[in-house]
Design a protein around this motif. Structure first.
Motif, mmCIF file in Angstrom:
data_model
loop_
_atom_site.group_PDB
_atom_site.id
_atom_site.type_symbol
_atom_site.label_atom_id
_atom_site.label_comp_id
_atom_site.label_asym_id
_atom_site.label_seq_id
_atom_site.Cartn_x
_atom_site.Cartn_y
_atom_site.Cartn_z
ATOM 1 N N SER A 292 0.829 -1.203 0.000
ATOM 2 C CA SER A 292 0.000 0.000 0.000
ATOM 3 C C SER A 292 0.866 1.258 0.000
ATOM 4 N N TYR A 293 2.019 1.200 0.694
ATOM 5 C CA TYR A 293 2.925 2.344 0.690
ATOM 6 C C TYR A 293 3.464 2.617 -0.705
ATOM 7 N N PHE A 294 3.804 1.569 -1.435
ATOM 8 C CA PHE A 294 4.336 1.774 -2.786
ATOM 9 C C PHE A 294 3.254 2.277 -3.741
ATOM 10 N N VAL A 295 2.022 1.849 -3.558
ATOM 11 C CA VAL A 295 0.934 2.362 -4.394
ATOM 12 C C VAL A 295 0.728 3.851 -4.119
ATOM 13 N N GLU A 296 0.751 4.234 -2.828
ATOM 14 C CA GLU A 296 0.621 5.653 -2.499
ATOM 15 C C GLU A 296 1.823 6.447 -3.021
ATOM 16 N N ALA A 297 3.011 5.871 -2.909
ATOM 17 C CA ALA A 297 4.211 6.550 -3.405
ATOM 18 C C ALA A 297 4.152 6.727 -4.921
ATOM 19 N N ALA A 298 3.506 5.765 -5.602
ATOM 20 C CA ALA A 298 3.386 5.870 -7.063
ATOM 21 C C ALA A 298 2.586 7.108 -7.467
ATOM 22 N N TRP A 299 1.525 7.408 -6.712
ATOM 23 C CA TRP A 299 0.741 8.615 -7.028
ATOM 24 C C TRP A 299 1.596 9.868 -6.866
ATOM 25 N N GLN A 300 2.442 9.893 -5.849
ATOM 26 C CA GLN A 300 3.316 11.052 -5.660
ATOM 27 C C GLN A 300 4.386 11.126 -6.750
ATOM 28 N N ALA A 301 4.909 9.973 -7.145
ATOM 29 C CA ALA A 301 5.956 9.954 -8.171
ATOM 30 C C ALA A 301 5.437 10.479 -9.507
ATOM 31 N N ILE A 302 4.178 10.204 -9.795
ATOM 32 C CA ILE A 302 3.578 10.693 -11.049
ATOM 33 C C ILE A 302 3.613 12.218 -11.103
ATOM 34 N N ARG A 303 3.466 12.857 -9.967
ATOM 35 C CA ARG A 303 3.411 14.318 -9.918
ATOM 36 C C ARG A 303 4.794 14.954 -9.995
ATOM 37 N N THR A 304 5.837 14.207 -9.630
ATOM 38 C CA THR A 304 7.166 14.827 -9.504
ATOM 39 C C THR A 304 8.172 14.360 -10.548
ATOM 40 N N ASP A 305 8.001 13.164 -11.101
ATOM 41 C CA ASP A 305 8.980 12.635 -12.058
ATOM 42 C C ASP A 305 8.354 12.574 -13.452
ATOM 43 N N PRO A 306 8.854 13.359 -14.404
ATOM 44 C CA PRO A 306 8.257 13.379 -15.748
ATOM 45 C C PRO A 306 8.339 12.033 -16.463
ATOM 46 N N VAL A 307 9.363 11.227 -16.185
ATOM 47 C CA VAL A 307 9.481 9.916 -16.841
ATOM 48 C C VAL A 307 8.379 8.980 -16.363
ATOM 49 N N ILE A 308 8.161 8.932 -15.062
ATOM 50 C CA ILE A 308 7.088 8.086 -14.525
ATOM 51 C C ILE A 308 5.731 8.641 -14.932
ATOM 52 N N GLN A 309 5.625 9.961 -14.989
ATOM 53 C CA GLN A 309 4.374 10.565 -15.446
ATOM 54 C C GLN A 309 4.087 10.177 -16.897
ATOM 55 N N GLY A 310 5.134 10.167 -17.730
ATOM 56 C CA GLY A 310 4.953 9.746 -19.117
ATOM 57 C C GLY A 310 4.534 8.295 -19.220
ATOM 58 N N TYR A 311 5.093 7.446 -18.362
ATOM 59 C CA TYR A 311 4.700 6.027 -18.349
ATOM 60 C C TYR A 311 3.226 5.885 -17.962
ATOM 61 N N TYR A 312 2.796 6.707 -17.002
ATOM 62 C CA TYR A 312 1.396 6.669 -16.576
ATOM 63 C C TYR A 312 0.477 7.129 -17.713
ATOM 64 N N ARG A 313 0.851 8.228 -18.379
ATOM 65 C CA ARG A 313 0.005 8.749 -19.449
ATOM 66 C C ARG A 313 -0.074 7.791 -20.641
ATOM 67 N N LYS A 314 0.973 7.013 -20.846
ATOM 68 C CA LYS A 314 0.972 6.049 -21.950
ATOM 69 C C LYS A 314 -0.131 5.011 -21.787
ATOM 70 N N HIS A 315 -0.507 4.733 -20.531
ATOM 71 C CA HIS A 315 -1.522 3.718 -20.258
ATOM 72 C C HIS A 315 -2.890 4.316 -19.956
ATOM 73 N N LEU A 316 -3.038 5.648 -20.155
ATOM 74 C CA LEU A 316 -4.330 6.275 -19.888
ATOM 75 C C LEU A 316 -5.415 5.639 -20.750
ATOM 76 N N GLY A 317 -6.610 5.543 -20.185
ATOM 77 C CA GLY A 317 -7.722 4.904 -20.886
ATOM 78 C C GLY A 317 -8.001 3.506 -20.360
ATOM 79 N N LYS A 318 -7.025 2.943 -19.656
ATOM 80 C CA LYS A 318 -7.208 1.631 -19.050
ATOM 81 C C LYS A 318 -7.740 1.801 -17.624
ATOM 82 N N ASP A 319 -7.937 0.709 -16.936
ATOM 83 C CA ASP A 319 -8.388 0.745 -15.557
ATOM 84 C C ASP A 319 -7.342 1.467 -14.700
#
Length: 351
Positions: A292-319
């Protein structure tokens, strides 16, 4: 022709540990064994083995549980091999799944031990174990704080007192606390009810802050290198870093990402039969708190790291839940790499 013993005989001891008594089953490589009950004292088991099985190579096993690792450490001090096993790893055949007694449990542990089908969980050293106890105390306080907050808001609702819109959120500012203290009631009993709950809230809030500060200060002093390596990863703050150090220990002990992801519970299950193949989602056997800590940390990483944010946006539209688990898995991979290479994480660098 003179015969000589070329190997020590082996003794396998399965123990079903409880607070007031132990159920013991002893078996050797030659006979099925014997079951008996004894007080929960390692010294008495040692005396029994020395009397009835001298010069045997002894291996013990018991299930991980509330009794901790003190028995395990005592057994190892005697020169025995000791295993602390996950209860789910003890195989039960047919009707054994529908019959459970302490005696049967001890026999099953001894049988599995004798057949070589048991692996021990990782036993933390005493320093890690005691650090983990303080970290888990903090999580108890988090639950207590959440509970008392709900009780206070429920009491206000019960008395028909509406919380102002600017205070109706999860953040309890000092202004909101003063507002609760200033509420007027018809009788002093209601006022004392709220005052008592607010005293409880303030005590738990202070205790939580003190314990959190002690955890961070201890890790900065005793695990300085790994603590700051973990803090360099986006999304991982002081408390998450403390949680990783106390619950997972040294990440270098994991051979690879698959090993670590399986332990944390971020490795998906798989069902495949013939032409049918499907993912079963996250494995229920996991370390729930760290996952659960890593899932919460993932939400924070999306906001601060453009590479992880890009990975998240690549999968937009899915669950969304599946996407954030993918991001948490990637964050876990980078966390392991940072610790193993001992190189601080650089935001925006593609790994």
């Amino acid at each position: 022709m003179e015969s000589r013993v070329t190997a020590l005989p082996k003794l396998f001891i399965g123990i079903d540990i409880h607070k007031r008594s132990w159920k013991i089953h002893c078996s050797t490589d030659l006979f099925a064994g014997k079951s008996f009950t004894m007080p929960p004292e390692p010294d008495k088991l040692y005396a029994y083995v020395q009397k009835h099985f001298p010069d045997y190579q002894v291996t013990t096993a018991y299930e991980a549980g509330c009794c901790g690792y003190s028995a395990h450490r005592s057994f190892e001090a005697y020169g025995w091999k000791s295993l602390v096993v996950n209860p789910a790893d003890i195989h039960r055949k047919g009707k054994e799944r529908y019959t459970k007694t302490d005696r049967i449990d001890a026999q099953l542990i001894s049988r599995e031990l004798k057949d070589g089908r048991l692996d021990s969980i990782i036993i933390p050293n005493i320093e890690r174990e005691e650090l983990r106890s303080l970290f888990r105390r903090r999580n108890e306080l988090v639950k207590d704080l959440r509970r008392i907050k709900c009780m206070i808001k429920m009491q206000l609702l019960y008395f028909g007192i509406k919380v102002p819109e600017e205070f109706d959120n999860d953040h309890w500012s000092h202004a909101f606390r003063h507002w609760v203290d200033s509420q007027q009631f018809n009788y002093p009993t209601a006022r004392e009810t709220m005052a008592s709950k607010m005293r409880n809230f303030r005590f738990i809030d202070k205790e939580l802050r003190d314990v959190s500060n002690q955890l961070r200060a201890y890790c900065r002093k005793h695990f300085k290198k790994d603590y700051y390596l973990l803090r360099s990863v986006p999304g991982i703050g002081g408390i998450v870093a403390v949680g990783i150090l106390s619950e997972l220990g040294d990440l270098r002990r994991f051979n690879n990402l698959k090993h670590l992801a399986g332990y944390v519970g971020l490795a998906p299950g798989l069902y495949e039969s013939g032409a049918t193949s499907k993912s079963l989602g996250m494995n229920p056997r996991c370390h729930r708190l760290i996952r659960s800590y890593f899932v919460e940390a993932a939400w924070q990483a999306i906001r601060t790291d453009p590479v992880i944010q890009g990975y998240y946006r690549k999968h937009l539209g899915k669950d969304v839940k599946k996407i954030i688990v993918k991001v948490a898995h990637k964050l876990l991979s980078r966390t392991l790499a940072v610790v193993k290479t001992e190189t601080p994480y650089e935001i925006g660098v593609i790994a």
